[in-house]
Design an enzyme around this catalytic site. Structure first.
Site, short mmCIF file in Angstrom:
data_model
loop_
_atom_site.label_atom_id
_atom_site.label_comp_id
_atom_site.label_asym_id
_atom_site.label_seq_id
_atom_site.Cartn_x
_atom_site.Cartn_y
_atom_site.Cartn_z
N ARG A 1 31.60 41.31 47.56
CA ARG A 1 33.03 41.00 47.58
C ARG A 1 33.19 39.51 47.26
NH1 ARG A 1 36.91 44.26 49.62
NH2 ARG A 1 35.36 45.49 50.75
N ARG B 1 28.63 44.70 40.78
CA ARG B 1 28.20 45.79 41.67
C ARG B 1 27.16 46.67 40.97
NH1 ARG B 1 32.71 47.66 46.07
NH2 ARG B 1 33.20 45.55 46.79
N SER C 1 37.26 52.37 39.82
CA SER C 1 38.49 53.11 40.14
C SER C 1 39.17 53.45 38.83
CB SER C 1 39.43 52.28 41.01
OG SER C 1 38.97 52.21 42.33
N GLU D 1 32.05 51.69 46.34
CA GLU D 1 32.91 51.82 45.15
C GLU D 1 32.43 50.89 44.04
OE1 GLU D 1 36.56 50.08 43.08
OE2 GLU D 1 36.68 49.91 45.25
N ARG E 1 39.86 37.17 42.56
CA ARG E 1 40.63 37.72 43.68
C ARG E 1 40.43 36.87 44.92
NH1 ARG E 1 39.57 44.27 42.71
NH2 ARG E 1 40.19 44.23 40.52
#
Length: 423
Positions: free
Chosen positions: A275, A388, A350, A347, A260
């Protein structure tokens, strides 16, 4: 992708659904373009009927040795109009498709209103954050002190937002991925796949990354894209297919690297590996019948929660509000894991139900017996983001001396190692 028939039937409901996402009414513009397209198609069909009738008259005139010049002139005029409409129809189709392709999915009624994450609703809280005798350290301090997390080396190789893991931390990340795969395949019925990391435009379009989110992606020089999640190739395995209803639901999982660009995240989470441009993730995807998808959403979320519970990581389940729900999703649960080094929940998963939204984009359908095909429902979830999870284990299992205890469920994957110490 939205069904134009549904918009025609209840334009007000469609606009009301868009308003929940903060989008101004679009049904008028959509239906005007749709009417132009339908008018052009009807005109084309009318002209084709005229052309056929003229061809018949011209043939009769020639057989009777009559002057057919006027009829032929009229036929040429009709052909010219048809040729113009041959281009106009696809142009209008393309405009309508492009417009619909940029509109997000409508939200389920259970999704709370709200503009951003502050309006998300906590649905569940599991585990009690550990109390530390001394302030817990963030993962990047732990990793660098151990000599097993190298940010400077990664920056030399590739720039910012990359990490080099070494030794026991590299093995711990691998152990987490393998533990997740074994759990999801062995207990929850997911079928493991190894998928391409490079995909084409149609594949990115099918799951909703294109055209709206191109800036969030990495493109190659030969017209392909690096996947932002294994959801993209896994879900698109159903693209263009008509599946047997008896074989649904299909449940698939993959451990893959994800890429990403993190466009728009400048200045956010710049330290550490929260990130990253490249990270690994175990993805869960389900292809279901429409009547199965809500139960499947709960089941998928529970599968992801199970990983956190077996790792002993405190977490909470959040129902995302309207303003925080992703483009393709009708309803999303986020699982947020406790990060003691940051003193907050972050987070880590999801889990989303997109209903038929992605299926329409990729033309993924099912059939009952010899009946008419209809669109499947698609779901996707992180089960979990491995990087994570690594951070969460490091911060929750840290010791005062800087070592990191290995969670019991991971020790078989670590050769029996119980603690990670300095290299």
């Amino acid at each position: 992708m939205h069904d134009i028939k549904t918009i025609r039937e209840d334009a007000a409901a469609f606009d009301k659904g868009l308003a929940r996402r903060g989008i101004l009414p679009l049904s008028g513009e959509i239906l005007e373009l749709d009417e132009q397209r339908r008018t052009a198609l009807a005109k084309q069909q009318e002209l084709q009927a005229q052309r056929n009738a003229l061809s018949k008259k011209i043939g009769e005139a020639k057989r009777n040795k009559q002057d057919s010049s006027a009829l032929e002139a009229e036929g040429a005029r009709v052909r010219a109009e048809i040729e113009a409409l041959d281009a106009e129809g696809p142009r209008l189709d393309g405009l309508l498709r492009d417009m619909l392709a940029k509109i997000p999915n409508l939200l389920d009624t259970a999704v709370p209103d709200g503009k951003d994450e502050t309006a998300n609703k906590q649905e569940k809280l599991w585990g009690t954050p550990r109390e530390f005798a001394v302030p817990p350290k963030p993962h990047f301090e732990l990793g660098e002190t151990l000599g097993l997390m190298d940010f400077a080396g990664a920056a030399k190789l590739a720039g910012a937002r990359f990490t080099v893991l070494k030794g026991a931390l590299a093995r711990l990340e691998r152990a987490l991925g393998q533990f997740m795969l074994d759990t999801h395949t062995g207990e929850f019925g997911y079928s493991e796949a190894v998928v391409p990391l490079l995909v084409n435009d149609a594949t990115m379009f099918g799951t909703g990354q294109l055209p709206k989110f191109a800036e969030d992606l990495f493109a190659t020089t030969d017209g392909r894209w690096l996947i932002p999640t294994a959801e993209v190739p896994l879900t698109n395995l159903a693209a263009g297919e008509i599946l047997s209803a008896a074989k649904l639901p299909l449940r698939m999982t993959a451990l893959s690297y994800c890429f990403r660009s993190e466009a728009g995240s400048a200045g956010r989470d710049v330290r550490g590996m929260l990130r990253q441009h490249q990270f690994s993730k175990v993805e869960l995807v389900s292809i279901t019948l429409p009547e199965q998808s809500w139960d499947e959403h709960e089941r998928m979320t529970r599968a992801a929660e199970t990983i956190l519970e077996r790792l002993g990581l405190p977490y909470r389940r959040m129902l995302l509000c309207a303003g925080d729900t992703g483009f393709s999703s009708a309803k999303t649960y986020d699982l947020e894991v406790w990060m003691p080094g940051q003193g907050t929940y972050r987070e880590i998963s999801s889990c989303s139900n997109t209903l038929a939204f992605q299926a329409r984009r990729m033309n993924a359908r099912y059939r009952v017996g010899d009946g008419k095909p209809d669109f499947v429902h698609t779901l996707n979830g992180s089960g979990l983001a491995v990087g994570r999870a690594l951070i969460a284990v490091m911060e929750n299992y840290q010791n005062e001396d800087g070592s990191i205890a290995v969670p019991e469920v991971l020790r078989p994957y670590m050769g029996g190692m119980e603690s990670i110490t300095a290299a």
